[in-house]
Write a protein that holds these residues in place. Structure first.
Motif, PDB file in Angstrom:
ATOM      1  N   VAL A  76       4.315   9.294   0.372  1.00  0.00           N
ATOM      2  CA  VAL A  76       4.098  10.168   1.450  1.00  0.00           C
ATOM      3  C   VAL A  76       2.985   9.670   2.077  1.00  0.00           C
ATOM      4  CG1 VAL A  76       3.074  12.663   1.357  1.00  0.00           C
ATOM      5  CG2 VAL A  76       4.615  12.056  -0.124  1.00  0.00           C
ATOM      6  N   LEU A  77       3.098   9.670   3.423  1.00  0.00           N
ATOM      7  CA  LEU A  77       1.851   9.219   4.276  1.00  0.00           C
ATOM      8  C   LEU A  77       1.494  10.320   5.200  1.00  0.00           C
ATOM      9  CD1 LEU A  77       3.163   5.821   5.675  1.00  0.00           C
ATOM     10  CD2 LEU A  77       1.860   6.170   3.648  1.00  0.00           C
ATOM     11  N   GLY A  78       0.209  10.255   5.554  1.00  0.00           N
ATOM     12  CA  GLY A  78      -0.613  11.229   6.306  1.00  0.00           C
ATOM     13  C   GLY A  78      -0.764  10.236   7.695  1.00  0.00           C
ATOM     14  N   SER A  79      -0.162  10.530   8.677  1.00  0.00           N
ATOM     15  CA  SER A  79      -0.423   9.587   9.831  1.00  0.00           C
ATOM     16  C   SER A  79      -1.644   9.845  10.633  1.00  0.00           C
ATOM     17  CB  SER A  79       0.674   9.685  10.845  1.00  0.00           C
ATOM     18  OG  SER A  79       0.481   9.346  12.069  1.00  0.00           O
ATOM     19  N   ALA A 133      -1.299   4.360  15.528  1.00  0.00           N
ATOM     20  CA  ALA A 133      -1.387   5.271  14.376  1.00  0.00           C
ATOM     21  C   ALA A 133      -1.171   4.273  13.179  1.00  0.00           C
ATOM     22  CB  ALA A 133      -0.135   6.236  14.386  1.00  0.00           C
ATOM     23  N   ARG A 134      -2.034   4.911  12.331  1.00  0.00           N
ATOM     24  CA  ARG A 134      -2.281   4.424  11.000  1.00  0.00           C
ATOM     25  C   ARG A 134      -1.945   5.221   9.912  1.00  0.00           C
ATOM     26  NH1 ARG A 134      -4.858   2.496  14.709  1.00  0.00           N
ATOM     27  NH2 ARG A 134      -5.952   4.673  14.901  1.00  0.00           N
ATOM     28  N   SER A 135      -1.655   4.606   8.653  1.00  0.00           N
ATOM     29  CA  SER A 135      -1.426   5.691   7.563  1.00  0.00           C
ATOM     30  C   SER A 135      -2.594   5.821   6.863  1.00  0.00           C
ATOM     31  CB  SER A 135      -0.718   4.973   6.368  1.00  0.00           C
ATOM     32  OG  SER A 135      -1.036   3.884   6.013  1.00  0.00           O
ATOM     33  N   ASP A 136      -3.429   7.046   7.566  1.00  0.00           N
ATOM     34  CA  ASP A 136      -4.587   7.495   6.874  1.00  0.00           C
ATOM     35  C   ASP A 136      -4.679   7.803   5.563  1.00  0.00           C
ATOM     36  OD1 ASP A 136      -7.007   7.475   8.267  1.00  0.00           O
ATOM     37  OD2 ASP A 136      -7.160  10.100   8.014  1.00  0.00           O
ATOM     38  N   THR A 137      -3.593   8.411   4.872  1.00  0.00           N
ATOM     39  CA  THR A 137      -3.426   8.922   3.520  1.00  0.00           C
ATOM     40  C   THR A 137      -2.186   8.302   2.998  1.00  0.00           C
ATOM     41  OG1 THR A 137      -4.617  10.827   3.989  1.00  0.00           O
ATOM     42  CG2 THR A 137      -3.290  10.777   1.992  1.00  0.00           C
ATOM     43  N   ALA A 138      -1.936   7.556   1.856  1.00  0.00           N
ATOM     44  CA  ALA A 138      -0.922   7.115   1.363  1.00  0.00           C
ATOM     45  C   ALA A 138      -0.814   7.561  -0.252  1.00  0.00           C
ATOM     46  CB  ALA A 138      -0.764   5.522   1.344  1.00  0.00           C
ATOM     47  N   PHE A 187      -4.293  -2.365   4.038  1.00  0.00           N
ATOM     48  CA  PHE A 187      -2.960  -1.780   3.842  1.00  0.00           C
ATOM     49  C   PHE A 187      -2.463  -0.939   4.805  1.00  0.00           C
ATOM     50  CE2 PHE A 187      -0.805   2.040   2.225  1.00  0.00           C
ATOM     51  CZ  PHE A 187       0.085   1.587   1.551  1.00  0.00           C
ATOM     52  N   ASN A 188      -3.366  -0.273   5.375  1.00  0.00           N
ATOM     53  CA  ASN A 188      -2.730   0.641   6.359  1.00  0.00           C
ATOM     54  C   ASN A 188      -2.334   0.064   7.652  1.00  0.00           C
ATOM     55  OD1 ASN A 188      -5.326   0.181   7.494  1.00  0.00           O
ATOM     56  ND2 ASN A 188      -5.863   2.133   7.929  1.00  0.00           N
ATOM     57  N   SER A 189      -2.555  -1.405   7.899  1.00  0.00           N
ATOM     58  CA  SER A 189      -2.005  -2.194   8.978  1.00  0.00           C
ATOM     59  C   SER A 189      -0.342  -2.153   8.850  1.00  0.00           C
ATOM     60  CB  SER A 189      -2.618  -3.416   9.046  1.00  0.00           C
ATOM     61  OG  SER A 189      -2.050  -4.178   7.843  1.00  0.00           O
ATOM     62  N   ALA A 190      -0.098  -2.041   7.758  1.00  0.00           N
ATOM     63  CA  ALA A 190       1.549  -2.046   7.789  1.00  0.00           C
ATOM     64  C   ALA A 190       2.311  -1.093   8.500  1.00  0.00           C
ATOM     65  CB  ALA A 190       2.175  -1.996   6.315  1.00  0.00           C
ATOM     66  N   TYR A 191       1.718   0.011   8.487  1.00  0.00           N
ATOM     67  CA  TYR A 191       2.186   1.281   9.304  1.00  0.00           C
ATOM     68  C   TYR A 191       1.915   0.939  10.746  1.00  0.00           C
ATOM     69  CZ  TYR A 191       3.246   5.861  11.148  1.00  0.00           C
ATOM     70  OH  TYR A 191       3.664   7.041  11.683  1.00  0.00           O
ATOM     71  N   ALA A 192       0.984   0.333  11.213  1.00  0.00           N
ATOM     72  CA  ALA A 192       0.345   0.146  12.472  1.00  0.00           C
ATOM     73  C   ALA A 192       1.280  -0.939  12.977  1.00  0.00           C
ATOM     74  CB  ALA A 192      -1.046  -0.296  12.444  1.00  0.00           C
ATOM     75  N   PHE A 235      -1.675  15.047  11.545  1.00  0.00           N
ATOM     76  CA  PHE A 235      -2.938  16.137  11.618  1.00  0.00           C
ATOM     77  C   PHE A 235      -2.309  17.354  11.707  1.00  0.00           C
ATOM     78  CE2 PHE A 235      -6.053  12.511  13.337  1.00  0.00           C
ATOM     79  CZ  PHE A 235      -6.068  12.077  11.875  1.00  0.00           C
ATOM     80  N   ALA A 236      -1.452  17.746  13.234  1.00  0.00           N
ATOM     81  CA  ALA A 236      -1.189  19.038  13.522  1.00  0.00           C
ATOM     82  C   ALA A 236      -0.564  19.716  12.440  1.00  0.00           C
ATOM     83  CB  ALA A 236      -0.713  18.885  14.806  1.00  0.00           C
ATOM     84  N   GLY A 237       0.599  19.050  11.812  1.00  0.00           N
ATOM     85  CA  GLY A 237       1.442  19.395  10.968  1.00  0.00           C
ATOM     86  C   GLY A 237       1.076  19.909   9.678  1.00  0.00           C
ATOM     87  N   PHE A 238      -0.155  19.147   9.308  1.00  0.00           N
ATOM     88  CA  PHE A 238      -0.746  19.452   7.871  1.00  0.00           C
ATOM     89  C   PHE A 238      -1.560  20.815   8.010  1.00  0.00           C
ATOM     90  CE2 PHE A 238      -4.653  19.483   5.315  1.00  0.00           C
ATOM     91  CZ  PHE A 238      -3.999  19.175   4.026  1.00  0.00           C
ATOM     92  N   ALA A 239      -2.316  20.775   9.343  1.00  0.00           N
ATOM     93  CA  ALA A 239      -3.238  22.155   9.565  1.00  0.00           C
ATOM     94  C   ALA A 239      -2.372  23.219   9.826  1.00  0.00           C
ATOM     95  CB  ALA A 239      -3.943  21.736  10.906  1.00  0.00           C
TER      96      ALA A 239
END
Length: 319
Positions: A59-62, A81-86, A130-135, A162-166
């Motif tokens: 599960v990633l938060g972009s 974009a990066r994986s802000d949360t993994a 780690f988050n560079s993989a998504y980038a 972001f928008a989806g989580f909110a």
């Protein structure tokens, strides 16, 4: 007739909200083995039995700023974009217990060579964040990097922005969380006194992103807040009887699917519904949240590396 047409349109709309990536096709067979499937649980005489086997989901938060809502919530423009949360979500056989393992985004890893949608592949990178993989390679590279560092096969992939989580938090009526200390973070615009708070979507997102107002200001303190939010969301979902409120059910489904990217195994409303039904016996109290053991990186005091042998023991326990 009007009711049937409305229901059909709603199903079509939600189904077409979902974006997907063919991760299995991109990565092929050079991957860890899948978990052994457990016996299926019967539902009714006419319905297909629900799966009960062990399951691993990345599960990633972009932190993508694409779209007006994401730019507003993310704090302006930012390229890429990066994986802000993994989080690696491991569901035990029987699907009544789960472990959520957070991977700090600042972890230095060996990023494997990843296939690119346009053809070709990325180069192997040592001591990469780690988050560079998504980038550099999107969901496919994020999955391949996680599998390379854990030896655990990711059965599915879920990404929300972001928008989806909110919007999800707002559609559920907010979430209730308890903080152990005051939070004052001007960057995330979050100011909370220690105690219990009921947060709307915007403030819940700010809590998930805050790190400068707690602890040493690193990503490690933020992970604890994110794990609190995961449990709060599960608790709120369990307390909200969506099946008796079609309007709220639609709002929640629309909020989730409009900002969701999945692997092709979950890219339909039917597959997502079956996954949700198979997890119905998983209460928030049986979800254990942990962080991958890390230590400060010798090469950079602002980065971390996996702490061994503890990290390998954690991944071995999931396997």
């Amino acid at each position: 007739m009007l009711g049937s047409a409305t229901a059909a349109w709603a199903y079509w709309h939600l189904n077409h909200n979902i974006r997907s990536v063919d991760i299995d096709g991109a990565l092929g067979d050079d991957r860890p083995a899948r978990a052994v499937a457990g016996p299926a649980a019967s539902t009714s005489a006419s319905a297909a039995p629900l799966p009960t086997g062990a399951l691993n989901i990345l599960v990633l938060g972009s932190d993508s700023r694409s779209g007006k809502d994401n730019r507003k919530l993310g704090g302006g423009d930012s390229s890429g974009a990066r994986s802000d949360t993994a989080m690696v979500v491991h569901v035990d056989t029987g699907r009544t217990r789960a472990t959520v393992v957070s991977i700090p985004r600042d972890t230095l890893v060996t990023r494997p060579s990843c296939p690119l949608p346009s053809g070709g592949s990325t180069a192997v990178a040592h001591q990469a964040m780690f988050n560079s993989a998504y980038a550099v390679g999107g969901p496919v590279c994020a999955v391949k990097t996680v599998e390379a560092m854990t030896g655990v096969r990711m059965d599915h992939y879920l990404e929300i922005d972001f928008a989806g989580f909110a919007k999800l938090v707002d559609a559920l009526g907010g979430v209730t969380v308890t903080t152990a200390q005051d939070i004052d973070d001007d960057r995330s615009h979050l100011h909370l006194k220690a105690g219990t708070h009921h947060l709307d979507g915007t403030r819940a997102l700010a809590l998930a992103r805050t790190r400068h107002g707690i602890g040493d200001g690193s990503d490690l303190g933020r992970i604890g807040l994110q794990q609190k939010l995961v449990k709060a969301l599960l608790t709120q979902m369990a307390a909200t009887d969506l099946l008796t409120d079609p309007a709220k059910l639609y709002r929640v489904a629309d909020a989730v699917t409009a900002s969701l990217t999945t692997d092709t195994g979950l890219d339909s409303l039917g597959e997502l519904t079956r996954l949700g039904e198979s997890l119905r016996g998983l209460p928030a109290g049986r979800v254990r949240t942990v962080m991958m053991p890390v230590v400060t990186a010798p090469s950079d005091p602002n980065r971390v590396v996996a702490r061994q042998p503890a990290a390998n023991k954690l991944w071995a326990s999931l396997r």
